[in-house]
Motif scaffolding. Structure first.
Motif, short mmCIF file in Angstrom:
data_model
loop_
_atom_site.label_atom_id
_atom_site.label_comp_id
_atom_site.label_asym_id
_atom_site.label_seq_id
_atom_site.Cartn_x
_atom_site.Cartn_y
_atom_site.Cartn_z
N VAL A 81 0.86 -1.18 0.00
CA VAL A 81 0.00 0.00 0.00
C VAL A 81 0.90 1.24 0.00
N ARG A 82 0.51 2.25 -0.74
CA ARG A 82 1.31 3.49 -0.74
C ARG A 82 1.46 4.03 0.68
N PRO A 83 2.67 4.46 1.05
CA PRO A 83 2.91 4.93 2.42
C PRO A 83 1.94 6.01 2.86
N SER A 84 1.61 6.95 1.96
CA SER A 84 0.69 8.02 2.33
C SER A 84 -0.70 7.48 2.65
N VAL A 85 -1.15 6.49 1.88
CA VAL A 85 -2.46 5.88 2.12
C VAL A 85 -2.46 5.14 3.44
N TYR A 86 -1.40 4.38 3.69
CA TYR A 86 -1.31 3.62 4.94
C TYR A 86 -1.30 4.54 6.15
N THR A 87 -0.54 5.62 6.06
CA THR A 87 -0.46 6.55 7.18
C THR A 87 -1.83 7.16 7.50
N GLU A 88 -2.55 7.55 6.47
CA GLU A 88 -3.88 8.11 6.69
C GLU A 88 -4.84 7.05 7.24
N TYR A 89 -4.74 5.85 6.73
CA TYR A 89 -5.59 4.74 7.19
C TYR A 89 -5.33 4.44 8.66
N LEU A 90 -4.06 4.33 9.04
CA LEU A 90 -3.71 4.04 10.43
C LEU A 90 -4.13 5.19 11.34
N THR A 91 -4.01 6.41 10.86
CA THR A 91 -4.47 7.56 11.64
C THR A 91 -5.96 7.46 11.96
N ASP A 92 -6.76 7.12 10.95
CA ASP A 92 -8.20 6.98 11.18
C ASP A 92 -8.52 5.89 12.19
N ILE A 93 -7.76 4.80 12.14
CA ILE A 93 -8.01 3.69 13.08
C ILE A 93 -7.72 4.13 14.51
N VAL A 94 -6.56 4.70 14.75
CA VAL A 94 -6.20 5.04 16.13
C VAL A 94 -7.04 6.22 16.64
N GLU A 95 -7.45 7.12 15.75
CA GLU A 95 -8.35 8.18 16.20
C GLU A 95 -9.70 7.60 16.59
N GLY A 96 -10.15 6.57 15.89
CA GLY A 96 -11.38 5.89 16.28
C GLY A 96 -11.28 5.26 17.65
N ILE A 97 -10.10 4.71 17.96
CA ILE A 97 -9.88 4.14 19.30
C ILE A 97 -9.92 5.25 20.35
N CYS A 98 -9.28 6.38 20.04
CA CYS A 98 -9.30 7.50 20.98
C CYS A 98 -10.72 8.03 21.17
N GLU A 99 -11.48 8.10 20.09
CA GLU A 99 -12.85 8.60 20.19
C GLU A 99 -13.73 7.68 21.04
N LEU A 100 -13.38 6.40 21.08
CA LEU A 100 -14.11 5.48 21.95
C LEU A 100 -13.88 5.80 23.42
N GLY A 101 -12.77 6.45 23.68
CA GLY A 101 -12.46 6.84 25.05
C GLY A 101 -11.19 6.23 25.59
N LEU A 102 -10.53 5.38 24.82
CA LEU A 102 -9.27 4.78 25.26
C LEU A 102 -8.12 5.70 24.86
N ARG A 103 -7.26 5.98 25.81
CA ARG A 103 -6.15 6.90 25.54
C ARG A 103 -4.78 6.22 25.63
N ASN A 104 -4.75 4.99 26.10
CA ASN A 104 -3.51 4.22 26.12
C ASN A 104 -3.56 3.20 25.00
N ILE A 105 -2.62 3.29 24.06
CA ILE A 105 -2.66 2.44 22.88
C ILE A 105 -1.28 1.83 22.63
N VAL A 106 -1.24 0.51 22.54
CA VAL A 106 -0.03 -0.21 22.14
C VAL A 106 -0.12 -0.52 20.66
N LEU A 107 0.84 -0.05 19.89
CA LEU A 107 0.98 -0.44 18.49
C LEU A 107 1.99 -1.59 18.48
N LEU A 108 1.48 -2.80 18.29
CA LEU A 108 2.29 -4.02 18.40
C LEU A 108 2.69 -4.46 16.99
N ASN A 109 3.92 -4.19 16.64
CA ASN A 109 4.37 -4.28 15.25
C ASN A 109 5.19 -5.53 14.94
#
Length: 254
Positions: A81-109
């Motif tokens: 996937v193009r890096p710019s697309v992936y970065t925007e996609y991952l941003t939307d995912i983690v912002e969705g987690i934050c919007e749920l109310g969780l503020r501690n997030i482990v990115l397990l790579n």
């Protein structure tokens, strides 16, 4: 607990119970003739399952498609996937987690090329959510470089190269049926390190490379089991320390 199994009516209780979210990061990428295309997905999911239950994680589905480096993107089966697309996609995912109310997030790579975008996303999102905290964990860094050789599993192959015995032994520990090194699969020897200090070298066709690297004949279930156990132990120790630090900070801020 897995977020995909949570009912809508349970959300408030789950938010109150969970201490943090775990977002595994993988890839669909060629790892050699002996290894599955989903190597990084298996590892990301596997280590997510090894996060200690008493730490109260909320585990999210693995992000499976991502940007792959030039040295693997032209090998069969790799989906990049193009890096710019992936970065925007991952941003939307983690912002969705934050919007749920969780503020501690482990990115397990489990994929080398995810490291840059993960850091970029974490830095950007903490600008919008100042109370958020991201812990970026690359599973392979949860074990010392010399561990497997010192334990007698490898000889002359301490590196963690793509598709090599370190990575594929760990996959074999999770899925012994999916790693099959055959006698005709050649061992490869990468060139020596340029320096003892950390550095980053990017090449389209590295020396000792054919879509994978390393002395793959040394891959074993026993080595993988030891690596996974050591990595999991250190990972949980790190997460526990992070959570304790967060609690102290919240207490001071309160």
């Amino acid at each position: 607990m897995h977020v995909i199994e949570v009912h809508g009516r349970e959300l408030e209780g789950v938010k109150a119970e969970a201490q943090f979210a775990v977002l595994p990061l993988g890839s669909v990428e060629y790892h050699g003739p002996h290894s599955p295309l989903g190597t990084d997905i298996i590892l990301a999911q596997g280590f997510a399952e090894h996060v200690a239950a008493e730490l109260r994680p909320l585990i999210y589905p693995t992000v499976s498609f991502t940007s792959c480096p030039g040295k693997t993107r032209h090998y069969p089966g790799t989906i990049s996937v193009r890096p710019s697309v992936y970065t925007e996609y991952l941003t939307d995912i983690v912002e969705g987690i934050c919007e749920l109310g969780l503020r501690n997030i482990v990115l397990l790579n489990a994929h080398d090329a995810n490291m840059g975008p993960s850091r970029t996303v974490a830095e950007a999102v903490t600008g919008r959510y100042p109370d958020a905290s991201f812990l970026l964990i690359n599973w392979w860094q949860m074990v010392s470089l010399e561990f497997a050789e010192q334990e007698g599993y490898f000889k002359g192959t301490t590196g963690r190269g793509h598709g090599g015995p370190y990575e594929m032994s760990a996959v074999k520990a999770f899925r012994p049926d999916l790693v099959t090194v055959q006698p005709t699969d050649p061992d490869l020897t990468s060139k020596p390190a340029l320096a003892s200090l950390p550095y980053i070298l990017v090449e389209g066709t590295p020396q000792g490379w054919n879509g994978y690297t390393g002395q793959i004949s040394q891959t074993s279930f026993e080595a993988g089991t030891a690596i996974v156990e050591e990595a999991s132990r250190n990972m949980n120790r790190l997460i526990r320390s992070w959570l304790e630090n967060r609690k102290r900070k919240d207490g001071e801020d309160g």
